[in-house]
Design a protein around this motif. Structure first.
Motif, PDB file in Angstrom:
ATOM      1  N   ASP A  11       5.789   5.342  -9.407  1.00 39.96           N
ATOM      2  CA  ASP A  11       5.004   5.809 -10.544  1.00 39.96           C
ATOM      3  C   ASP A  11       3.528   5.782 -10.138  1.00 39.96           C
ATOM      4  OD1 ASP A  11       3.411   5.725 -12.931  1.00 39.96           O
ATOM      5  OD2 ASP A  11       5.201   5.186 -14.052  1.00 39.96           O
ATOM      6  N   PRO A  12       2.790   6.882 -10.335  1.00 42.55           N
ATOM      7  CA  PRO A  12       1.394   6.921  -9.889  1.00 42.55           C
ATOM      8  C   PRO A  12       0.481   5.938 -10.618  1.00 42.55           C
ATOM      9  CG  PRO A  12       1.957   8.921 -11.083  1.00 42.55           C
ATOM     10  CD  PRO A  12       3.227   8.139 -10.913  1.00 42.55           C
ATOM     11  N   SER A  13       0.927   5.355 -11.713  1.00 36.86           N
ATOM     12  CA  SER A  13       0.091   4.366 -12.386  1.00 36.86           C
ATOM     13  C   SER A  13       0.240   2.970 -11.773  1.00 36.86           C
ATOM     14  CB  SER A  13       0.384   4.324 -13.888  1.00 36.86           C
ATOM     15  OG  SER A  13       1.688   3.876 -14.121  1.00 36.86           O
ATOM     16  N   LEU A  14       1.104   2.849 -10.756  1.00 35.74           N
ATOM     17  CA  LEU A  14       1.200   1.592 -10.007  1.00 35.74           C
ATOM     18  C   LEU A  14       0.367   1.713  -8.735  1.00 35.74           C
ATOM     19  CD1 LEU A  14       4.990   0.613 -10.123  1.00 35.74           C
ATOM     20  CD2 LEU A  14       3.127  -0.257 -11.541  1.00 35.74           C
ATOM     21  N   GLU A  15      -0.513   0.768  -8.536  1.00 32.81           N
ATOM     22  CA  GLU A  15      -1.287   0.713  -7.297  1.00 32.81           C
ATOM     23  C   GLU A  15      -0.698  -0.391  -6.430  1.00 32.81           C
ATOM     24  OE1 GLU A  15      -5.886   0.321  -5.791  1.00 32.81           O
ATOM     25  OE2 GLU A  15      -5.358  -0.514  -7.731  1.00 32.81           O
ATOM     26  N   ASP A  21       1.348  -7.525   6.345  1.00 30.53           N
ATOM     27  CA  ASP A  21       2.366  -6.533   6.689  1.00 30.53           C
ATOM     28  C   ASP A  21       3.670  -6.754   5.922  1.00 30.53           C
ATOM     29  OD1 ASP A  21       3.047  -8.850   8.038  1.00 30.53           O
ATOM     30  OD2 ASP A  21       3.726  -7.814   9.836  1.00 30.53           O
ATOM     31  N   SER A  22       3.767  -7.867   5.181  1.00 33.60           N
ATOM     32  CA  SER A  22       4.999  -8.140   4.432  1.00 33.60           C
ATOM     33  C   SER A  22       4.751  -8.597   2.993  1.00 33.60           C
ATOM     34  CB  SER A  22       5.828  -9.195   5.169  1.00 33.60           C
ATOM     35  OG  SER A  22       5.108 -10.407   5.240  1.00 33.60           O
ATOM     36  N   SER A  23       3.549  -8.362   2.473  1.00 38.60           N
ATOM     37  CA  SER A  23       3.273  -8.733   1.083  1.00 38.60           C
ATOM     38  C   SER A  23       2.306  -7.748   0.447  1.00 38.60           C
ATOM     39  CB  SER A  23       2.735 -10.164   0.987  1.00 38.60           C
ATOM     40  OG  SER A  23       1.487 -10.268   1.635  1.00 38.60           O
ATOM     41  N   TRP A  24       2.471  -7.577  -0.873  1.00 37.59           N
ATOM     42  CA  TRP A  24       1.688  -6.589  -1.607  1.00 37.59           C
ATOM     43  C   TRP A  24       1.300  -7.127  -2.970  1.00 37.59           C
ATOM     44  CZ3 TRP A  24       6.299  -5.903   0.803  1.00 37.59           C
ATOM     45  CH2 TRP A  24       6.304  -5.087   1.938  1.00 37.59           C
ATOM     46  N   ARG A  25       0.162  -6.657  -3.476  1.00 36.83           N
ATOM     47  CA  ARG A  25      -0.255  -6.911  -4.851  1.00 36.83           C
ATOM     48  C   ARG A  25      -0.024  -5.603  -5.598  1.00 36.83           C
ATOM     49  NH1 ARG A  25      -5.940  -8.775  -4.751  1.00 36.83           N
ATOM     50  NH2 ARG A  25      -6.406  -6.594  -4.410  1.00 36.83           N
ATOM     51  N   ILE A  26       0.585  -5.669  -6.780  1.00 34.88           N
ATOM     52  CA  ILE A  26       0.892  -4.485  -7.563  1.00 34.88           C
ATOM     53  C   ILE A  26       0.042  -4.519  -8.832  1.00 34.88           C
ATOM     54  CG2 ILE A  26       2.711  -3.088  -8.602  1.00 34.88           C
ATOM     55  CD1 ILE A  26       3.196  -3.804  -5.599  1.00 34.88           C
ATOM     56  N   CYS A  27      -0.729  -3.437  -9.042  1.00 32.00           N
ATOM     57  CA  CYS A  27      -1.623  -3.357 -10.193  1.00 32.00           C
ATOM     58  C   CYS A  27      -1.312  -2.118 -11.022  1.00 32.00           C
ATOM     59  CB  CYS A  27      -3.075  -3.299  -9.726  1.00 32.00           C
ATOM     60  SG  CYS A  27      -3.602  -4.783  -8.838  1.00 32.00           S
ATOM     61  N   ASP A  28      -1.727  -2.161 -12.278  1.00 31.73           N
ATOM     62  CA  ASP A  28      -1.561  -1.052 -13.212  1.00 31.73           C
ATOM     63  C   ASP A  28      -2.881  -0.295 -13.249  1.00 31.73           C
ATOM     64  OD1 ASP A  28      -1.275   0.643 -15.395  1.00 31.73           O
ATOM     65  OD2 ASP A  28      -0.332  -0.869 -16.653  1.00 31.73           O
ATOM     66  N   THR A  29      -2.879   0.952 -12.768  1.00 30.49           N
ATOM     67  CA  THR A  29      -4.117   1.731 -12.702  1.00 30.49           C
ATOM     68  C   THR A  29      -4.565   2.228 -14.066  1.00 30.49           C
ATOM     69  OG1 THR A  29      -2.958   3.810 -12.266  1.00 30.49           O
ATOM     70  CG2 THR A  29      -3.638   2.499 -10.350  1.00 30.49           C
ATOM     71  N   THR A  65      14.963  -9.307  -5.187  1.00 30.07           N
ATOM     72  CA  THR A  65      15.648  -8.019  -5.109  1.00 30.07           C
ATOM     73  C   THR A  65      16.051  -7.755  -3.673  1.00 30.07           C
ATOM     74  OG1 THR A  65      13.607  -6.753  -4.780  1.00 30.07           O
ATOM     75  CG2 THR A  65      14.335  -7.072  -7.059  1.00 30.07           C
ATOM     76  N   ASP A  66      17.022  -6.868  -3.502  1.00 30.01           N
ATOM     77  CA  ASP A  66      17.512  -6.538  -2.165  1.00 30.01           C
ATOM     78  C   ASP A  66      16.609  -5.565  -1.419  1.00 30.01           C
ATOM     79  OD1 ASP A  66      19.702  -8.163  -2.531  1.00 30.01           O
ATOM     80  OD2 ASP A  66      20.960  -6.545  -3.294  1.00 30.01           O
ATOM     81  N   CYS A  67      15.852  -4.742  -2.185  1.00 32.94           N
ATOM     82  CA  CYS A  67      15.025  -3.735  -1.520  1.00 32.94           C
ATOM     83  C   CYS A  67      13.709  -3.559  -2.271  1.00 32.94           C
ATOM     84  CB  CYS A  67      15.778  -2.408  -1.420  1.00 32.94           C
ATOM     85  SG  CYS A  67      16.157  -1.662  -3.012  1.00 32.94           S
ATOM     86  N   LEU A  68      12.744  -2.954  -1.601  1.00 33.22           N
ATOM     87  CA  LEU A  68      11.429  -2.737  -2.185  1.00 33.22           C
ATOM     88  C   LEU A  68      11.503  -1.785  -3.373  1.00 33.22           C
ATOM     89  CD1 LEU A  68       8.423  -3.290  -2.119  1.00 33.22           C
ATOM     90  CD2 LEU A  68       8.194  -1.499  -0.391  1.00 33.22           C
ATOM     91  N   ALA A  69      12.355  -0.783  -3.299  1.00 27.35           N
ATOM     92  CA  ALA A  69      12.500   0.162  -4.417  1.00 27.35           C
ATOM     93  C   ALA A  69      12.936  -0.572  -5.687  1.00 27.35           C
ATOM     94  CB  ALA A  69      13.490   1.261  -4.063  1.00 27.35           C
ATOM     95  N   ALA A  70      13.858  -1.509  -5.557  1.00 28.71           N
ATOM     96  CA  ALA A  70      14.326  -2.284  -6.712  1.00 28.71           C
ATOM     97  C   ALA A  70      13.212  -3.178  -7.249  1.00 28.71           C
ATOM     98  CB  ALA A  70      15.550  -3.104  -6.342  1.00 28.71           C
ATOM     99  N   ALA A  71      12.413  -3.749  -6.356  1.00 27.19           N
ATOM    100  CA  ALA A  71      11.292  -4.592  -6.785  1.00 27.19           C
ATOM    101  C   ALA A  71      10.286  -3.781  -7.590  1.00 27.19           C
ATOM    102  CB  ALA A  71      10.619  -5.230  -5.573  1.00 27.19           C
ATOM    103  N   LEU A  72       9.934  -2.592  -7.091  1.00 28.87           N
ATOM    104  CA  LEU A  72       8.972  -1.742  -7.800  1.00 28.87           C
ATOM    105  C   LEU A  72       9.528  -1.259  -9.127  1.00 28.87           C
ATOM    106  CD1 LEU A  72       7.549   0.255  -4.767  1.00 28.87           C
ATOM    107  CD2 LEU A  72       6.480  -1.653  -6.002  1.00 28.87           C
ATOM    108  N   SER A  73      10.808  -0.950  -9.157  1.00 30.47           N
ATOM    109  CA  SER A  73      11.446  -0.518 -10.404  1.00 30.47           C
ATOM    110  C   SER A  73      11.421  -1.644 -11.438  1.00 30.47           C
ATOM    111  CB  SER A  73      12.878  -0.082 -10.117  1.00 30.47           C
ATOM    112  OG  SER A  73      13.532   0.291 -11.293  1.00 30.47           O
TER     113      SER A  73
END
Length: 85
Positions: A11-15, A21-29, A65-73
């Motif tokens: 979703d483009p509103s997720l930054e 190389d193995s961790s991310w911060r997820i923000c709401d744009t 979660t098993d995968c990054l797609a599931a984590a983002l969802s």
């Protein structure tokens, strides 16, 4: 239209901000950059999948979660206020 991160539709509103190389911060744009409510989650890749720490005012939730797609969802569903499964 969805953007893509590592080949995963997002979703483009997720930054997604790489921290390592193995961790991310997820923000709401859609939230102002100085509003702490814009910080949604931290995601870290582990040997057996992805650990997710979701942040909401006064509440923290962790998941695996098993995968990054599931984590983002999962993060996106919590952000949108969709019913939790």
């Amino acid at each position: 239209m969805l953007a893509s991160f590592e080949g995963i539709p997002v979703d483009p509103s997720l930054e997604i901000i790489p921290l390592t190389d193995s961790s991310w911060r997820i923000c709401d744009t859609s939230v102002g950059p100085t509003d702490p409510g814009g910080l949604l989650a931290y995601v870290e890749r582990e040997d057996a999948g992805f650990d997710v720490i979701m942040l909401r005012p006064g509440f923290t939730e962790s998941a695996h979660t098993d995968c990054l797609a599931a984590a983002l969802s999962l993060i996106n569903s919590r952000r949108s206020g969709a019913p939790q499964v």
